[in-house]
Design a protein around this motif. Structure first.
Motif, PDB file in Angstrom:
ATOM      1  N   LEU A   1       0.854  -1.014   0.093  1.00 14.17           N
ATOM      2  CA  LEU A   1       0.062   0.125   0.012  1.00 14.17           C
ATOM      3  C   LEU A   1       0.729   1.592   0.269  1.00 14.17           C
ATOM      4  O   LEU A   1       0.401   2.725  -0.035  1.00 14.17           O
ATOM      5  N   ARG A   2       2.089   1.172   0.395  1.00 13.57           N
ATOM      6  CA  ARG A   2       3.488   2.496   0.101  1.00 13.57           C
ATOM      7  C   ARG A   2       3.867   2.762  -1.362  1.00 13.57           C
ATOM      8  O   ARG A   2       4.104   1.597  -1.686  1.00 13.57           O
ATOM      9  N   PRO A   3       3.469   3.891  -1.896  1.00 15.32           N
ATOM     10  CA  PRO A   3       3.594   3.154  -3.173  1.00 15.32           C
ATOM     11  C   PRO A   3       5.321   4.216  -2.972  1.00 15.32           C
ATOM     12  O   PRO A   3       5.763   5.024  -1.991  1.00 15.32           O
ATOM     13  N   ARG A   4       6.569   4.047  -3.633  1.00 15.64           N
ATOM     14  CA  ARG A   4       7.467   4.455  -3.641  1.00 15.64           C
ATOM     15  C   ARG A   4       7.997   5.606  -4.756  1.00 15.64           C
ATOM     16  O   ARG A   4       7.622   5.478  -6.400  1.00 15.64           O
ATOM     17  N   SER A   5       8.989   6.828  -4.745  1.00 11.75           N
ATOM     18  CA  SER A   5       9.890   8.025  -5.523  1.00 11.75           C
ATOM     19  C   SER A   5      10.165   7.446  -6.214  1.00 11.75           C
ATOM     20  O   SER A   5      11.259   5.940  -6.082  1.00 11.75           O
ATOM     21  N   GLY A   6      10.008   7.755  -7.629  1.00 12.12           N
ATOM     22  CA  GLY A   6      10.614   7.387  -8.773  1.00 12.12           C
ATOM     23  C   GLY A   6      11.025   8.325 -10.017  1.00 12.12           C
ATOM     24  O   GLY A   6      10.569   9.356  -9.942  1.00 12.12           O
ATOM     25  N   ALA A   7      11.250   7.561 -10.965  1.00 15.84           N
ATOM     26  CA  ALA A   7      11.432   8.697 -12.312  1.00 15.84           C
ATOM     27  C   ALA A   7      10.099   9.434 -12.283  1.00 15.84           C
ATOM     28  O   ALA A   7       9.977  10.814 -13.105  1.00 15.84           O
ATOM     29  N   GLN A   8       8.776   8.710 -12.115  1.00 17.68           N
ATOM     30  CA  GLN A   8       7.457   9.488 -12.576  1.00 17.68           C
ATOM     31  C   GLN A   8       6.521  10.180 -11.072  1.00 17.68           C
ATOM     32  O   GLN A   8       5.478  10.544 -11.453  1.00 17.68           O
ATOM     33  N   GLN A   9       7.542  10.424 -10.227  1.00 21.97           N
ATOM     34  CA  GLN A   9       6.530  10.520  -9.081  1.00 21.97           C
ATOM     35  C   GLN A   9       7.329  10.761  -7.614  1.00 21.97           C
ATOM     36  O   GLN A   9       8.991  10.015  -7.515  1.00 21.97           O
ATOM     37  N   TRP A  10       6.775  11.639  -6.566  1.00 22.06           N
ATOM     38  CA  TRP A  10       8.160  11.792  -5.815  1.00 22.06           C
ATOM     39  C   TRP A  10       7.181  11.925  -4.608  1.00 22.06           C
ATOM     40  O   TRP A  10       6.127  13.002  -4.298  1.00 22.06           O
ATOM     41  N   ILE A  11       7.178  11.074  -4.121  1.00 19.27           N
ATOM     42  CA  ILE A  11       6.405  11.539  -2.999  1.00 19.27           C
ATOM     43  C   ILE A  11       6.554  12.266  -1.267  1.00 19.27           C
ATOM     44  O   ILE A  11       7.951  11.708  -1.017  1.00 19.27           O
TER      45      ILE A  11
END
Length: 265
Positions: free
Chosen positions: A23-33
């Motif tokens: 349930l936890r998104p991670r930061s990456g090239a297309q998104q920043w948490i």
């Protein structure tokens, strides 16, 4: 764009029950948490690990009785989904090692059964991105997208015999067809801002031109506002929750996505 996402789950567990959550998104090239909240009620110990696909997974034992999970996050995501018509096919011997598992048949994506139809669908299209786009057009033409129409997980071969499908089914079919052409393809589960009715969503990515590109047969045009939570070979790898032992009842689920006017402070 900045978005606030949330997902709330409530269960009735007759006995103490082990859960595996994603349930936890991670930061990456297309998104920043930028901010996260993760609340378990009642509070129980949880252990987090990273699986073979880089997903953030949580292990816990839910106590008997009512048990709920609430997650929320402020996320900066891409305004648009990148397109790259003409991006070339990458020969298998040149693919990065990490993409190779996404070439093989998997539980719900029997790519070894789709070689003939994949070749027929993409005949005359430039190998690579254009073939993937042709596959998406085929799926949109063959299947009516009906959110919530299918609770049981079915394989790509079964999907291809039907006239209606949910997002998960359409992703499975796209993945199987891409892999049949030796194009790595993976499933993604996450949030989509424009989704109606609001729920968690599934789409697929294909590796062409040296990177992963997003493809979503449920949407008439490429759209941004996506937040990936989990990546995998198919639905078996990306379940947002898996419980072990006697069945438990999911008594409530709420998903919310809202665009923020400015970056969170």
């Amino acid at each position: 764009m900045w978005m606030e996402t949330s997902c709330s789950l409530a269960f009735e567990t007759p006995v103490a029950t082990p859960f595996l959550l994603m349930l936890r998104p991670r930061s990456g090239a297309q998104q920043w948490i930028a901010r996260e909240q993760y609340v378990l009620t009642p509070s129980v110990p949880a252990v987090e690990f990273t699986d073979q696909f880089g997903n953030l997974c949580q292990r816990l034992v839910a106590p008997a009785g009512r048990f709920s999970i609430h997650t929320s996050a402020d996320i900066e995501a891409a305004d648009f989904t990148d397109t790259a018509y003409g991006a070339p096919f990458v020969e298998v011997q040149l693919l990065p090692d990490a993409t190779l598992p996404f070439l093989l048949p998997s539980r719900y994506c029997e790519s070894d059964r789709f070689s003939q139809i994949a070749s027929s669908i993409t005949a005359g299209f430039t190998p690579g991105y254009n073939q993937c786009a042709a596959i998406v057009d085929y799926i949109r033409g063959a299947l009516q997208y009906v959110p919530g129409a299918g609770q049981d997980i079915i394989s790509a071969a079964e999907v291809n015999q039907r006239s209606q499908a949910v997002c998960r089914d359409m992703a499975h079919l796209g993945i199987a067809l891409c892999r049949a052409l030796c194009i790595p393809a993976r499933m993604v589960v996450g949030y989509l801002e424009a989704l109606q009715p609001m729920d968690l969503h599934a789409w697929f990515e294909a590796y062409v031109g040296g990177r992963w590109y997003t493809f979503d047969p449920t949407q008439g045009s490429p759209c941004g506002g996506r937040v990936a939570i989990a990546y995998g070979r198919d639905a078996a790898d990306v379940a947002i929750y898996t419980q072990f032992g006697d069945p438990v009842e999911l008594v409530g689920m709420t998903v919310r996505v809202e665009r923020l006017n400015a970056a969170p402070v």
